[in-house]
Structure formats: C-alpha cells, structure tokens
Write a protein that holds these residues in place. Structure first.
Motif, PDB file in Angstrom:
ATOM      1  N   LEU A 297       0.831  -1.211   0.000  1.00 10.95           N
ATOM      2  CA  LEU A 297       0.000   0.000   0.000  1.00 10.95           C
ATOM      3  C   LEU A 297       0.861   1.254   0.000  1.00 10.95           C
ATOM      4  O   LEU A 297       0.543   2.250  -0.652  1.00 10.95           O
ATOM      5  CB  LEU A 297      -0.932  -0.018   1.211  1.00 10.95           C
ATOM      6  CG  LEU A 297      -2.049   1.031   1.251  1.00 10.95           C
ATOM      7  CD1 LEU A 297      -2.964   0.896   0.043  1.00 10.95           C
ATOM      8  CD2 LEU A 297      -2.855   0.906   2.543  1.00 10.95           C
ATOM      9  N   ASP A 298       1.982   1.192   0.750  1.00  6.76           N
ATOM     10  CA  ASP A 298       2.882   2.352   0.821  1.00  6.76           C
ATOM     11  C   ASP A 298       3.540   2.650  -0.519  1.00  6.76           C
ATOM     12  O   ASP A 298       3.936   3.788  -0.788  1.00  6.76           O
ATOM     13  CB  ASP A 298       3.959   2.117   1.884  1.00  6.76           C
ATOM     14  CG  ASP A 298       3.404   2.152   3.303  1.00  6.76           C
ATOM     15  OD1 ASP A 298       2.301   2.716   3.478  1.00  6.76           O
ATOM     16  OD2 ASP A 298       4.045   1.605   4.220  1.00  6.76           O
ATOM     17  N   LYS A 299       3.672   1.624  -1.364  1.00  5.79           N
ATOM     18  CA  LYS A 299       4.345   1.804  -2.650  1.00  5.79           C
ATOM     19  C   LYS A 299       3.404   2.300  -3.751  1.00  5.79           C
ATOM     20  O   LYS A 299       3.847   2.600  -4.855  1.00  5.79           O
ATOM     21  CB  LYS A 299       4.980   0.479  -3.083  1.00  5.79           C
ATOM     22  CG  LYS A 299       6.149   0.059  -2.206  1.00  5.79           C
ATOM     23  CD  LYS A 299       6.715  -1.286  -2.654  1.00  5.79           C
ATOM     24  CE  LYS A 299       7.871  -1.714  -1.754  1.00  5.79           C
ATOM     25  NZ  LYS A 299       8.408  -3.036  -2.155  1.00  5.79           N
ATOM     26  N   ILE A 300       2.120   2.351  -3.447  1.00  2.00           N
ATOM     27  CA  ILE A 300       1.151   2.811  -4.453  1.00  2.00           C
ATOM     28  C   ILE A 300       1.424   4.277  -4.806  1.00  2.00           C
ATOM     29  O   ILE A 300       1.634   5.121  -3.938  1.00  2.00           O
ATOM     30  CB  ILE A 300      -0.293   2.662  -3.936  1.00  2.00           C
ATOM     31  CG1 ILE A 300      -0.679   1.177  -3.888  1.00  2.00           C
ATOM     32  CG2 ILE A 300      -1.276   3.416  -4.835  1.00  2.00           C
ATOM     33  CD1 ILE A 300      -2.075   0.943  -3.354  1.00  2.00           C
ATOM     34  N   ASP A 301       1.452   4.565  -6.097  1.00  2.00           N
ATOM     35  CA  ASP A 301       1.589   5.946  -6.568  1.00  2.00           C
ATOM     36  C   ASP A 301       0.221   6.617  -6.443  1.00  2.00           C
ATOM     37  O   ASP A 301      -0.633   6.480  -7.320  1.00  2.00           O
ATOM     38  CB  ASP A 301       2.064   5.962  -8.021  1.00  2.00           C
ATOM     39  CG  ASP A 301       2.364   7.370  -8.508  1.00  2.00           C
ATOM     40  OD1 ASP A 301       2.399   8.295  -7.674  1.00  2.00           O
ATOM     41  OD2 ASP A 301       2.541   7.536  -9.734  1.00  2.00           O
ATOM     42  N   ARG A 302       0.033   7.308  -5.347  1.00  2.00           N
ATOM     43  CA  ARG A 302      -1.293   7.854  -5.041  1.00  2.00           C
ATOM     44  C   ARG A 302      -1.612   9.059  -5.931  1.00  2.00           C
ATOM     45  O   ARG A 302      -0.791   9.966  -6.089  1.00  2.00           O
ATOM     46  CB  ARG A 302      -1.382   8.257  -3.570  1.00  2.00           C
ATOM     47  CG  ARG A 302      -1.147   7.081  -2.635  1.00  2.00           C
ATOM     48  CD  ARG A 302      -1.735   7.308  -1.271  1.00  2.00           C
ATOM     49  NE  ARG A 302      -1.532   6.137  -0.414  1.00  2.00           N
ATOM     50  CZ  ARG A 302      -2.323   5.821   0.593  1.00  2.00           C
ATOM     51  NH1 ARG A 302      -3.374   6.571   0.874  1.00  2.00           N
ATOM     52  NH2 ARG A 302      -2.072   4.756   1.333  1.00  2.00           N
ATOM     53  N   LEU A 303      -2.802   9.030  -6.489  1.00  2.24           N
ATOM     54  CA  LEU A 303      -3.271  10.133  -7.329  1.00  2.24           C
ATOM     55  C   LEU A 303      -3.665  11.321  -6.468  1.00  2.24           C
ATOM     56  O   LEU A 303      -4.259  11.154  -5.403  1.00  2.24           O
ATOM     57  CB  LEU A 303      -4.476   9.682  -8.164  1.00  2.24           C
ATOM     58  CG  LEU A 303      -4.253   8.486  -9.094  1.00  2.24           C
ATOM     59  CD1 LEU A 303      -5.577   8.076  -9.730  1.00  2.24           C
ATOM     60  CD2 LEU A 303      -3.233   8.820 -10.167  1.00  2.24           C
ATOM     61  N   GLU A 304      -3.296  12.526  -6.943  1.00  2.00           N
ATOM     62  CA  GLU A 304      -3.741  13.730  -6.244  1.00  2.00           C
ATOM     63  C   GLU A 304      -5.212  13.971  -6.531  1.00  2.00           C
ATOM     64  O   GLU A 304      -5.696  13.692  -7.633  1.00  2.00           O
ATOM     65  CB  GLU A 304      -2.927  14.948  -6.698  1.00  2.00           C
ATOM     66  CG  GLU A 304      -1.500  14.955  -6.197  1.00  2.00           C
ATOM     67  CD  GLU A 304      -0.823  16.291  -6.454  1.00  2.00           C
ATOM     68  OE1 GLU A 304      -1.529  17.322  -6.453  1.00  2.00           O
ATOM     69  OE2 GLU A 304       0.399  16.298  -6.654  1.00  2.00           O
ATOM     70  N   LYS A 305      -5.902  14.491  -5.534  1.00  2.00           N
ATOM     71  CA  LYS A 305      -7.310  14.795  -5.743  1.00  2.00           C
ATOM     72  C   LYS A 305      -7.434  15.892  -6.793  1.00  2.00           C
ATOM     73  O   LYS A 305      -6.816  16.949  -6.673  1.00  2.00           O
ATOM     74  CB  LYS A 305      -7.968  15.259  -4.439  1.00  2.00           C
ATOM     75  CG  LYS A 305      -9.471  15.465  -4.566  1.00  2.00           C
ATOM     76  CD  LYS A 305     -10.087  15.835  -3.234  1.00  2.00           C
ATOM     77  CE  LYS A 305     -11.611  15.995  -3.376  1.00  2.00           C
ATOM     78  NZ  LYS A 305     -12.256  16.348  -2.100  1.00  2.00           N
ATOM     79  N   PRO A 306      -8.207  15.646  -7.853  1.00  2.00           N
ATOM     80  CA  PRO A 306      -8.344  16.662  -8.915  1.00  2.00           C
ATOM     81  C   PRO A 306      -8.884  17.974  -8.373  1.00  2.00           C
ATOM     82  O   PRO A 306      -9.716  17.993  -7.462  1.00  2.00           O
ATOM     83  CB  PRO A 306      -9.347  16.020  -9.893  1.00  2.00           C
ATOM     84  CG  PRO A 306      -9.251  14.563  -9.626  1.00  2.00           C
ATOM     85  CD  PRO A 306      -8.964  14.437  -8.154  1.00  2.00           C
ATOM     86  N   THR A 307      -8.378  19.059  -8.945  1.00  2.00           N
ATOM     87  CA  THR A 307      -8.849  20.381  -8.544  1.00  2.00           C
ATOM     88  C   THR A 307     -10.307  20.555  -8.934  1.00  2.00           C
ATOM     89  O   THR A 307     -10.656  20.431 -10.106  1.00  2.00           O
ATOM     90  CB  THR A 307      -8.014  21.484  -9.228  1.00  2.00           C
ATOM     91  OG1 THR A 307      -6.642  21.250  -8.942  1.00  2.00           O
ATOM     92  CG2 THR A 307      -8.414  22.855  -8.705  1.00  2.00           C
ATOM     93  N   GLU A 308     -11.137  20.832  -7.958  1.00  2.00           N
ATOM     94  CA  GLU A 308     -12.556  21.058  -8.219  1.00  2.00           C
ATOM     95  C   GLU A 308     -12.923  22.446  -7.706  1.00  2.00           C
ATOM     96  O   GLU A 308     -13.604  22.601  -6.706  1.00  2.00           O
ATOM     97  CB  GLU A 308     -13.409  19.991  -7.522  1.00  2.00           C
ATOM     98  CG  GLU A 308     -13.454  18.678  -8.270  1.00  2.00           C
ATOM     99  CD  GLU A 308     -14.127  18.813  -9.622  1.00  2.00           C
ATOM    100  OE1 GLU A 308     -15.298  19.216  -9.697  1.00  2.00           O
ATOM    101  OE2 GLU A 308     -13.461  18.518 -10.620  1.00  2.00           O
ATOM    102  N   VAL A 309     -12.402  23.464  -8.425  1.00  2.96           N
ATOM    103  CA  VAL A 309     -12.626  24.839  -7.976  1.00  2.96           C
ATOM    104  C   VAL A 309     -14.108  25.171  -7.938  1.00  2.96           C
ATOM    105  O   VAL A 309     -14.593  25.886  -7.068  1.00  2.96           O
ATOM    106  CB  VAL A 309     -11.871  25.831  -8.894  1.00  2.96           C
ATOM    107  CG1 VAL A 309     -12.059  27.257  -8.410  1.00  2.96           C
ATOM    108  CG2 VAL A 309     -10.394  25.475  -8.936  1.00  2.96           C
ATOM    109  N   ASN A 310     -14.849  24.636  -8.894  1.00  4.56           N
ATOM    110  CA  ASN A 310     -16.277  24.946  -8.960  1.00  4.56           C
ATOM    111  C   ASN A 310     -17.025  24.508  -7.709  1.00  4.56           C
ATOM    112  O   ASN A 310     -18.112  24.992  -7.432  1.00  4.56           O
ATOM    113  CB  ASN A 310     -16.894  24.259 -10.182  1.00  4.56           C
ATOM    114  CG  ASN A 310     -16.543  24.991 -11.459  1.00  4.56           C
ATOM    115  OD1 ASN A 310     -15.659  25.832 -11.468  1.00  4.56           O
ATOM    116  ND2 ASN A 310     -17.215  24.659 -12.531  1.00  4.56           N
ATOM    117  N   ALA A 311     -16.444  23.563  -6.978  1.00  2.00           N
ATOM    118  CA  ALA A 311     -17.118  23.088  -5.778  1.00  2.00           C
ATOM    119  C   ALA A 311     -16.760  23.937  -4.566  1.00  2.00           C
ATOM    120  O   ALA A 311     -17.381  23.812  -3.514  1.00  2.00           O
ATOM    121  CB  ALA A 311     -16.743  21.629  -5.514  1.00  2.00           C
ATOM    122  N   ASP A 312     -15.718  24.773  -4.712  1.00  2.00           N
ATOM    123  CA  ASP A 312     -15.276  25.565  -3.558  1.00  2.00           C
ATOM    124  C   ASP A 312     -16.223  26.731  -3.281  1.00  2.00           C
ATOM    125  O   ASP A 312     -16.657  26.951  -2.160  1.00  2.00           O
ATOM    126  CB  ASP A 312     -13.853  26.101  -3.801  1.00  2.00           C
ATOM    127  CG  ASP A 312     -12.826  24.973  -3.816  1.00  2.00           C
ATOM    128  OD1 ASP A 312     -13.143  23.906  -3.265  1.00  2.00           O
ATOM    129  OD2 ASP A 312     -11.750  25.168  -4.379  1.00  2.00           O
TER     130      ASP A 312
END
Length: 654
Positions: A297-312
C-alpha cells in the motif's frame, strides 16, 4: 520551434508554484496560458522573459528570436506625445530610412565598382525596408492607434496627461508596432473596450509571428488561440485547439481523473479495511500478512485529488417573491455631464424573466444608466417605472455598498441582523472567506475578494431584479463559470453591464447596445449580436425610404429603441408578428432537439466502435473467428450509420 519550456520548476520558499511545466511554441502559434488566480501564470511569463530565475528545467529560445512583452502595469517613462511614442516603436524602420537616404546621396558621387557596391547595399536595404512594411509604417501607426480607440485629436496629447488605461493601450500599440517574433501579453484586454478588443483579436489572429497570452477573457482566447496551456496545481497540460475545444476536453479529462481518483480511494479504503481486520486476528501469520499488505500500500503511486474549484465557491440566487410581468419601463431618458451628451430620449422595456445585457464602448454611459435606475444618479429628463413587486438587487463594480472600515463579518452582520453567527460563517465560507479571514477589514481586500463579498450579500438579498455592473471583474475563470451557472438558472430578471463577451453569451437572452448615443435592441445572445451588428448599424440610420427594410429586419429579431416610441411600438406588435416569432422559436427548439439527438447517436456509435476495436485487439480473441466476424460486421454497420448521422448533423447545422 522557437520557444520550449522543459520541466520548469519554481518555488517561493517552501511553497512550490510551478512543478512540471512543458510546452513548445511554433513560429505561428497563438497560445493562451490559463489557470486559476495564483496558479503561476505571470511567474511563468517572467521566467520565459529572463526576469525571474527558476529552480530546475530549461527555457530554450530560438536563435535571433525577439520577445515583446506587455505586463499588467503601465509604464510612466515615456516623455513624448501619443503619436511620437508610437513612432519611437518604429525606430528600426526610421534608422533604415535614414540609411537609405544616405546611400542615395552616396550614389550621386560614385562610379564604376564603387557605385556597384553602394547599389548592392542600397538594394539589400530597400528590399528589407519593403519587407518590414517601411513604406506604409505611418499608415500602420494610425491604424493601430485607431484600433486601440485613439482619435486624431489624441495624437498630440502628452503621455503624462493620459489615464492608466490609456497608457496601457499605448504600451500595447508600441509592442504591436515593434513586430517581435513572439508577442507575450499579460491580461491585454483589461483596459480595452469591446471595439478595441475585437480589433486586437483580428490583429493577433493575422499576426505573422507567435503570440502567448495570459487572459481571463474567454471570448478573446477563443478567437485568437490554436493552443491552450493550462496550469493546474503547478503542472501544465497542452490542448491543441481553441478555448471552446479546451473547455469540452477539460470536462472529459476532469471527470476521468475524478473517476480514477475515486476508484483508487475505494481500493485504498478496502485494502486498509483488510489490513485492520488481519491485525484484529492478532495471530503471527495474520500480522505478517497485514504488514506485507501495508508495504504494498505504501508503494502505491497515489493520485492527487483533482482540482474542483467549482465546488469551492457556492452561489445560489433565488428570488423570494415573483415580480409582475412588467419589470422596468424607461421612456425618453436623457443625460448629459456639462457639454458631454451621453444619450438622448432612449427607452428600455424589460419583462419578467428576461436576462438583458447592456453593452457599448467605454464612456458611452452604460453605468450611468444603471445608476439612474437605482436613483444613485439624476437624469436630465425621462421617466423610469418599476413594475409591481419588483425588488432590486444592485451589484456595483466599485462596491460602494461595502464599508471599507468594517470587517467582512461585521459587514454581513450589520446588513443582515436577523442572521446568527453560524449562518454568517456558513455563507462567507461558501464565498471562500474562512477562519480568521472573516475579520479582515474590507479596505484590505483585493478587487476579487470585494466582488465575492458583494455577491454574497446579493445572494442573501430578497431581490427579484438583479442589476449587475461588471460582475465578473477580478474573478478567475472557474469563479466566472460559477456565476454564469447561477445567473443562467436564476428565475428572476437580470440587467447587466459587462465587457465579458463569453459571460454575456452564456447568460444574456437579449442585448441592448449603446452606440453613438443610440440604444439598439438585439433579441439574442452575443453571438447573434456579433453576426448582425453591422446591419443593425445601417438600420439605425435608415430613413423613410428604408421603411420596408426596417420592418423586415425587425421581424428577424432586432429593432431600434432610440426614442420614447420604443415602448409604444412594443405594444403595437401585430398578431402576425407574434405568430411568426412563435413559429420561429418552435422551429429553433426542434432543430436544437434534433441536433442533440443526432449528437447523442454519434457519441454512442463512436463509443461502441472504440469498444469493438479494443475487444478485437485482445489476444484471447485473436483465434475466435466467429467472434471476430460478428464484431467486424457490427463495426461496418456502425461505420455506415455514422456516415448517415454526420450527413444529418450537417443538414441541421446548415
């Protein structure tokens, strides 16, 4: 390739701004750099120009490539008149001209080989002079000045007497006249009115060199660009196409990223649950298995949460009460400031549910009309009548409704005393004011922050008639889209003044243009206005001999509203005109419905073809002759169906 940015990274202190910037600019590219406020767009421009160092990567500029830059700040170091300042930009032409005259003098006293040598130099120089448009440089100067909104009476004005916006236009004109290989522009439309922006779009589109522009003006970007460079979370993505193409593709990519991120999050949560369960067994083998899973699990290349400016930022506009059918009637409105007559005898009639945009050049009186309607400015003559149960909500571009001495929180609390602290905090959070930020004084806020606060107040008002003066000023593209969605779904009535043509196109159902002290009505969005404005201008000057033409054009969707007869003529609309309008509206709706159905069928067919291609390429299907034959037959049928669908689509579009 004349410019290449390769793996550019830049941080300020511990804050990374640019993480991985990659793109190339070709000789004739017209590229737009876009991203939210603070994404690093201007930082990138300064790096390209060599004004700012970068941490790693490479900026490669072609040999002998000249860069020309227009920043967001006007220069005050010009000590000359408007015309002379523009002429200085043609210094290289003037030097060539001086050298040509000198060579002409030399030729008078030369013979033989010496004359041949001078003639050769003369021919080379005159050829270059002609190539650089030297014989027409004065016409080019006057053309640029006219395009940027300067009249001949401005030519002898000293630069020091100009406004900041006018100085910016001079700086832009000088840049264009210098003909760099790459024009680099930072928010070039900020100080231009619509005619000047339209002229600039044409100039840049036809420009022989490359253009790189940072801009929030989506209509401008759409008109000039063949390449969009988006900066999101410090990473660049290149889209080869216009802004409209980018917008469509970005939505698809964003959704794909969200889906991938959510899928990975589900997998991670599932794995974490398994690990927790294994540890709960508390056996040596189960703990080892849990530890093994943890390492994976530690070696997984974790995806960044996509920018969702419209939700801010969340904006919902809902009128508390519905107004009567008649919302606003303006008759015979006239206004002057001293000897400056802005408009005479104009009329406006707005019905419930209409979304009307008031446009025109700078200084024509658009904001003055809004202020008169809101009783913030006096009128010389005319009447203004509000309909039954009309409640106005006014968005002032100068934000006079905000007290600069108050904190954000106090401004909201004093404006809406019935709201408790929690409610105020929640509303402010919806407009990106959180934590200790709510105690900032309004005087400290940027233009964009003040705009967001005014929108927050507008959202809470009981208005059913919104009057908006440049509501998109200082907003980045995602925030503009949020506002557009809110206004498009608004069930009340809107009158807005804006220079943002993309915004107008998205939100307006009718346009009023104030030009040459005359108000003209266009029953459509900005695209309709663009398509018909020249014919409308002719119609404004139509005399009695053109009455038939006037009537015909009126039925096509536009009319003159330059006098108090506007309101009377509106009421005289014949039953035949009404039925024609109704039939045309029905026809347009059917075409739109047919187009949507055809596009849906095309998308389904293309998706299925892609699925078939993928299925046929699977190794395990390579020897399945029966399956491959069936898939091939289905694909051929889909190809034939697509051909028919494309033909139908073209018929509908024509």
């Amino acid at each position: 390739m004349i410019l290449s940015c390769q793996n550019i990274q830049k941080s300020f202190g511990d804050t990374p701004i640019l993480k991985n910037i990659n793109f190339n600019i070709e000789e004739h590219d017209k590229a737009a750099i876009i991203g939210i406020n603070g994404a690093g767009k201007t930082t990138l421009l300064r790096i390209i120009l060599g004004e700012l160092s970068y941490d790693s990567g490479n900026v490669v500029i072609g040999r002998d490539v000249r860069l020309g830059y227009l920043s967001q700040q006007a220069s005050d170091n010009l000590n000359s008149t408007v015309y002379d300042a523009m002429k200085e930009a043609k210094g290289y032409i003037l030097e060539m001209e001086s050298r040509i005259r000198a060579l002409e003098e030399e030729m008078k006293d030369k013979t033989g080989d010496e004359l041949e040598s001078v003639l050769e130099a003369y021919n080379r120089l005159t050829t270059r002079y002609d190539h650089e448009n030297g014989y027409a440089y004065e016409s080019e100067i006057t053309g640029v000045l006219k395009g940027l909104g300067f009249s001949t009476s401005d030519y002898d004005r000293h630069i020091s007497t100009l406004s900041g916006g006018q100085k910016m236009r001079i700086a832009l004109g000088r840049l264009l006249l210098s003909h760099p290989d790459i024009i680099i522009l930072d928010e070039p439309t900020n100080h231009l009115d619509m005619p000047s922006i339209s002229w600039l779009e044409g100039y840049l589109s036809a420009y022989s060199g490359a253009v790189i522009a940072v801009s929030h003006d989506r209509y401008f970007i759409d008109r000039i660009s063949n390449k969009i460079i988006e900066i999101d979370q410090g990473v660049s993505t290149v889209f080869n196409g216009s802004y409209s193409f980018y917008s469509t593709e970005k939505a698809k990519i964003r959704q794909a990223k969200i889906n991938a991120y959510m899928k990975q999050q589900d997998e991670i949560q599932h794995e974490e649950a398994v690990i927790t369960k294994l540890k709960q067994f508390n056996r040596e083998k189960s703990i080892k298995r849990a530890e093994s899973r943890e390492k994976k699990l530690d070696k997984i290349d974790r995806l960044e949460k996509p920018t969702e400016v419209n939700a801010d930022m969340r904006l919902t506009l809902t009128p508390v009460t519905e107004s009567g059918e008649d919302v606003l009637l303006v008759q015979g409105l006239t206004k002057s400031f001293g000897d400056n007559r802005l408009f005479t005898d104009i009329g406006i009639d707005i019905k419930r549910g209409e979304k009307v945009a008031l446009i025109g050049g700078n200084g024509t009186g658009k904001t003055t009309i809004l202020k008169i309607i809101n009783r913030l400015e006096s009128k010389d003559s005319g009447t203004i009548t509000l309909g039954s149960r009309v409640r106005i909500g006014y968005f002032d571009q100068e934000h006079h409704d905000l007290d600069p001495t108050k904190s954000i929180f106090d401004e909201m609390s004093d404006s809406f005393p019935e709201m408790n602290n929690t409610k105020i905090r929640n509303v402010l959070a919806a407009f990106l004011f959180t934590g200790e930020d709510v105690f900032k004084t309004i005087g400290e806020l940027s233009g964009g922050e003040r705009g967001r606060l005014s929108l927050a107040k507008l959202m809470l008002s009981p208005a059913n008639f919104l009057i908006l003066d440049e509501p998109t000023n200082h907003l980045d593209i995602p925030s503009k889209e949020i506002l557009e969605d809110a206004l498009s779904n608004y069930t009340g009535t809107i009158l807005t003044v804006s220079h943002d043509r993309y915004f107008i196109n998205k939100t307006a159902t009718r346009i009023l243009e104030l030009r040459n002290k005359v108000l003209t009505n266009y029953k459509g969005n900005y695209d309709f206005y663009e398509e018909n404005r020249d014919r409308i201008y002719e119609l404004q000057n139509a005399d009695n001999e053109n009455a038939d033409k006037t009537e015909n054009m009126t039925k096509q969707g536009f009319s003159i509203v330059s006098t108090e007869e506007y309101a009377k003529e509106n009421k005289k609309s014949s039953k035949e005109e009404y039925e024609n309008s109704k039939a045309e509206y029905a026809r347009q709706r059917k075409l739109a419905s047919d187009l949507k159905k055809v596009e849906g069928a095309i998308e389904r067919a293309e998706t299925r073809i892609a699925e078939i291609d993928e299925e046929m390429s699977l190794p395990e299907n390579g020897t399945n002759a029966e399956l491959l034959a069936r898939l091939t037959e289905e694909r051929e049928a889909l190809d034939a169906e697509l051909t028919e669908l494309y033909e139908r689509w073209e018929e509908i579009q024509s």
